[in-house]
Structures are given as C-alpha cells and as structure tokens.
Design a protein around this motif. Structure first.
Motif, PDB file in Angstrom:
ATOM      1  N   GLY A 119       0.755  -1.343  -0.015  1.00 16.10           N
ATOM      2  CA  GLY A 119       0.010  -0.043   0.135  1.00 16.10           C
ATOM      3  C   GLY A 119       0.801   1.353   0.120  1.00 16.10           C
ATOM      4  N   ARG A 120       0.451   2.097   0.741  1.00 18.59           N
ATOM      5  CA  ARG A 120       1.173   3.307   0.960  1.00 18.59           C
ATOM      6  C   ARG A 120       1.109   4.167   2.021  1.00 18.59           C
ATOM      7  N   ARG A 121       1.917   4.937   2.366  1.00 20.59           N
ATOM      8  CA  ARG A 121       1.706   5.717   3.647  1.00 20.59           C
ATOM      9  C   ARG A 121       1.157   7.073   3.279  1.00 20.59           C
ATOM     10  N   ASP A 122       0.623   7.682   4.266  1.00 28.69           N
ATOM     11  CA  ASP A 122      -0.022   8.971   4.026  1.00 28.69           C
ATOM     12  C   ASP A 122       0.039   9.692   5.428  1.00 28.69           C
ATOM     13  N   GLY A 123       0.989  10.331   5.684  1.00 23.88           N
ATOM     14  CA  GLY A 123       1.157  11.075   6.910  1.00 23.88           C
ATOM     15  C   GLY A 123       1.205  10.019   8.122  1.00 23.88           C
ATOM     16  N   GLY A 124       0.414  10.158   8.920  1.00 25.94           N
ATOM     17  CA  GLY A 124       0.370   9.356   9.968  1.00 25.94           C
ATOM     18  C   GLY A 124      -0.417   8.287   9.709  1.00 25.94           C
ATOM     19  N   ALA A 125      -0.691   7.466   8.653  1.00 26.60           N
ATOM     20  CA  ALA A 125      -1.541   6.285   8.292  1.00 26.60           C
ATOM     21  C   ALA A 125      -0.942   5.648   7.104  1.00 26.60           C
ATOM     22  N   CYS A 126      -1.251   4.089   7.325  1.00 25.17           N
ATOM     23  CA  CYS A 126      -0.693   3.208   6.510  1.00 25.17           C
ATOM     24  C   CYS A 126      -2.201   2.807   5.830  1.00 25.17           C
ATOM     25  N   ILE A 127      -2.124   2.989   4.471  1.00 22.65           N
ATOM     26  CA  ILE A 127      -3.205   2.618   3.675  1.00 22.65           C
ATOM     27  C   ILE A 127      -2.992   1.387   2.924  1.00 22.65           C
ATOM     28  N   ILE A 128      -3.462   0.345   3.282  1.00 21.14           N
ATOM     29  CA  ILE A 128      -3.229  -1.017   2.726  1.00 21.14           C
ATOM     30  C   ILE A 128      -4.130  -1.090   1.541  1.00 21.14           C
ATOM     31  N   ALA A 129      -3.461  -1.652   0.428  1.00 15.82           N
ATOM     32  CA  ALA A 129      -4.164  -1.638  -0.809  1.00 15.82           C
ATOM     33  C   ALA A 129      -4.335  -3.206  -1.057  1.00 15.82           C
ATOM     34  N   GLU A 130      -3.305  -4.125  -0.504  1.00 13.70           N
ATOM     35  CA  GLU A 130      -3.471  -5.335  -1.140  1.00 13.70           C
ATOM     36  C   GLU A 130      -2.752  -6.319  -0.071  1.00 13.70           C
ATOM     37  N   ALA A 131      -3.046  -7.463   0.029  1.00 16.62           N
ATOM     38  CA  ALA A 131      -2.257  -8.431   0.773  1.00 16.62           C
ATOM     39  C   ALA A 131      -2.037  -9.607  -0.040  1.00 16.62           C
ATOM     40  N   VAL A 132      -0.761 -10.077  -0.226  1.00 12.68           N
ATOM     41  CA  VAL A 132      -0.174 -10.893  -0.768  1.00 12.68           C
ATOM     42  C   VAL A 132       0.147 -12.175   0.074  1.00 12.68           C
TER      43      VAL A 132
END
Ligand SMILES: [Zn+2]
Length: 150
Positions: A36-49
């Motif tokens: 996923g990606r990091r956005d400031g104080g958050a981790c935004i998960i897009a996918e789990a492999v």
C-alpha cells in the motif's frame, strides 16, 4: 522526523481474504505481506499478498517464503507501492505480538513496519489487530476497515 503512525486502513475485502486464509491455515499460522502506501500518520493497505509459511514450526511461528518476499519487493517497486509489513495469524492465540514476534522484530524489522495479526481457532478467524514497530517496540494502531471501492 518520521511521523508517528497511528492509523492503519484496510479495505474490507482484503481483511476478509486474510481472515479466510487464517481460518484455512489453522492450526498453523498463515502469513503474507501488506502492500500500500503511507499517508502522513496512516498506512493505507491496498493489497495483501499471501505467502507460504516456511517456518520449521508453522504452528508456533511464521517465516514468509523468501521467494515470495523477493517477488513482492520487486512488484512493489515496479508498481510504485510500498511493502508496509507482514500479516500473520495466531492459531488459538491472542491478536497481539508474541514474545517470538517481538524478538524477531527487534532483530530484523525496519522501523515503521506495520504488522497485522489475526487470531484463528477451529471455528474461524477473529478480529484482527494492527501494530507499528517503531524500531524498538510495537505500538497498537487503530485498524480502520474501509468499504470496498472507497
Ligand atoms: Zn506472531
């Protein structure tokens, strides 16, 4: 300074996929990687492999198949996403980092890694919890489940 991570967002379908793998793997631990990606104080998960758990004792620990780890690193680079950290299940255990997890993170994890832990029993998976490793210790993060398509 790196911002302190306090929130980890995951799409409902991605979390459901991890829960299904945790239930199917019981009484062993399942494991995989979060992209996923990091956005400031958050981790935004897009996918789990999903990856094979190649630990000697898969009922008590996890070891992401190194081939899957390499391939996922490559895919993350190529698609411009980040490898945020691992997920794994705790068969008949609580969804908090075990002593083994803590020792392993202290030895090998990068600061800022997001770890997702799903408890599983014979009856299925329970509520996942998420933690951030700050380089020294795990701190629980708020796990926010986002609607699919959001
Ligand atoms: Zn664990």
């Amino acid at each position: 300074m790196t911002p302190v991570l306090t929130r980890i967002a995951i799409p409902a379908r991605v979390l459901a996929g991890i829960a299904a793998r945790a239930a199917a793997a019981w009484p062993d631990e399942c494991c995989g990687l979060l992209l996923g990606r990091r956005d400031g104080g958050a981790c935004i998960i897009a996918e789990a492999v999903a990856a094979d758990n190649v630990a000697d004792d898969p009922a008590r620990r996890f070891e992401v198949d190194p081939h899957a780890l390499l391939a996922t690193h490559r895919r993350a680079r190529e698609s411009g996403v980040e490898l945020l950290g691992p997920y794994h299940s705790h068969p008949d255990g609580a969804a908090v980092p075990s002593a083994t997890d803590r020792a392993r993170a202290e030895a090998a994890a990068a600061a800022g890694e997001a770890w997702l832990i799903v408890p599983a029993t014979r009856d299925g998976a329970g509520a996942a919890r998420a933690f951030i490793f700050d380089g020294k210790a795990f701190t629980e993060a708020a796990l926010v489940v986002t609607p699919d398509g959001a």
